[in-house]
Design an enzyme around this catalytic site. Structure first.
Site, short mmCIF file in Angstrom:
data_model
loop_
_atom_site.label_atom_id
_atom_site.label_comp_id
_atom_site.label_asym_id
_atom_site.label_seq_id
_atom_site.Cartn_x
_atom_site.Cartn_y
_atom_site.Cartn_z
NE ARG A 69 10.27 98.25 -22.61
CZ ARG A 69 8.75 98.02 -22.44
NH1 ARG A 69 8.20 99.04 -21.90
NH2 ARG A 69 8.32 96.97 -23.09
CG MET A 98 -2.43 99.92 -19.96
SD MET A 98 -2.64 99.00 -18.32
CE MET A 98 -2.66 97.37 -18.86
NE ARG A 99 5.28 101.75 -23.49
CZ ARG A 99 5.49 101.13 -24.38
NH1 ARG A 99 4.97 100.18 -25.16
NH2 ARG A 99 6.88 101.17 -24.79
CG ASN A 115 0.65 101.49 -11.01
OD1 ASN A 115 0.08 102.11 -11.82
ND2 ASN A 115 0.95 100.38 -10.84
CG HIS A 117 -1.44 96.18 -9.39
ND1 HIS A 117 -1.31 96.05 -10.87
CD2 HIS A 117 -1.77 94.85 -8.92
CE1 HIS A 117 -1.27 94.59 -10.99
NE2 HIS A 117 -1.41 93.91 -9.92
CB THR A 149 10.65 99.81 -7.40
OG1 THR A 149 10.01 98.62 -7.29
CG2 THR A 149 10.32 100.59 -5.92
C1 GRF Z 1 -7.62 100.34 -13.10
O1 GRF Z 1 -8.11 99.24 -12.67
C2 GRF Z 1 -6.00 100.46 -12.48
O2 GRF Z 1 -6.10 99.63 -11.33
C3 GRF Z 1 -5.29 99.48 -13.46
O3 GRF Z 1 -5.96 100.03 -14.78
C4 GRF Z 1 -7.31 100.41 -14.58
C5 GRF Z 1 -7.53 101.60 -15.22
O4 GRF Z 1 -8.78 102.19 -15.23
N1 GRF Z 1 -4.04 99.97 -13.38
P1 GRF Z 1 -9.00 103.64 -15.55
O5 GRF Z 1 -8.43 103.99 -16.64
O6 GRF Z 1 -8.22 104.60 -14.34
O7 GRF Z 1 -10.46 103.77 -15.42
#
Ligand code: GRF
Length: 197
Positions: A69, A98-99, A115, A117, A149
């Site tokens: 990492r 996704m990391r 970010n 979420h 964070t």
């Molecule tokens: C979104 O729902 C975001 O909130 C989450 O992953 C998804 C990514 O979608 N973290 P995209 O790649 O922006 O279409």
């Protein structure tokens, strides 16, 4: 002109919403910033093609090519900072990236790392947020833009949007309803933060 770098792992629809905002001069909350690069940890991320079609520089820093990492994060940091004349962009935006990032990475971009979420944080940090909201019987779901964070899906909340959970919803139908709101709140939160910087 401030520089933004966006990190993705997949489709990049939030990235595309920010690119549209950045390129739309008359947008009410226009960013006043340039998206300098879109970087993916996955070579097959669909968002890379979208960014290229919009004339944005792209790069891949493949996590599988790094021993651990810390090594991946160091390579990612170097690639990000290369795209800013001052050596560190005003903002680094995680958009479906996704990391899990190391504390050192987060500290390097303290105050400039955001970010989005797909839940109303602090409810449902982590994965499978829509299924978990359905399983709990939530009547509202939504999305959150927050400062990053070292703790996953924590950090000061900058913007939220809520949507109703409707009878018959599946994780997919709920995700699609939430995503339309993500595309509205992320560019707006970025614009507000840039204005205050
Ligand atoms: C979104 O729902 C975001 O909130 C989450 O992953 C998804 C990514 O979608 N973290 P995209 O790649 O922006 O279409």
């Amino acid at each position: 002109m401030k520089h933004i770098v966006i990190l993705i792992s997949g489709t990049g629809s939030n990235m595309a919403a920010i690119l549209r905002a950045a390129q739309q001069q008359d947008w009410a909350g226009r960013l006043g910033a340039r998206v300098a690069a879109v970087i993916s940890n996955r070579p097959d991320a669909g968002g890379l093609r979208t960014a290229q079609a919009a004339g944005i520089a792209t790069a891949v820093v493949d996590h599988r090519a790094h021993a651990d990492r810390a090594a991946f994060d160091a390579a990612l940091m170097a690639e990000i900072d290369r795209h800013d004349p001052q050596g560190r962009p005003a903002l680094v935006l995680l958009a479906g990236f996704m990391r899990i990032l190391t504390p050192g990475f987060v500290a390097h971009y303290a105050g400039r790392l955001l970010n989005i979420h797909p839940s109303l944080l602090p409810a449902f940090p982590g994965l499978h947020t829509h299924q978990r909201a359905l399983d709990e019987g939530c009547k509202l779901a939504g999305a959150t833009v927050h400062q990053v964070t070292a703790e996953l899906d924590h950090g000061h909340i900058l913007a939220q949007a809520a949507v109703p959970v409707l009878p018959g919803d599946t994780a997919d139908t709920l995700a699609a309803r939430v995503l339309t709101q993500e595309h509205l709140i992320y560019p707006r939160a970025v614009a507000e933060l840039l204005r205050s910087m």
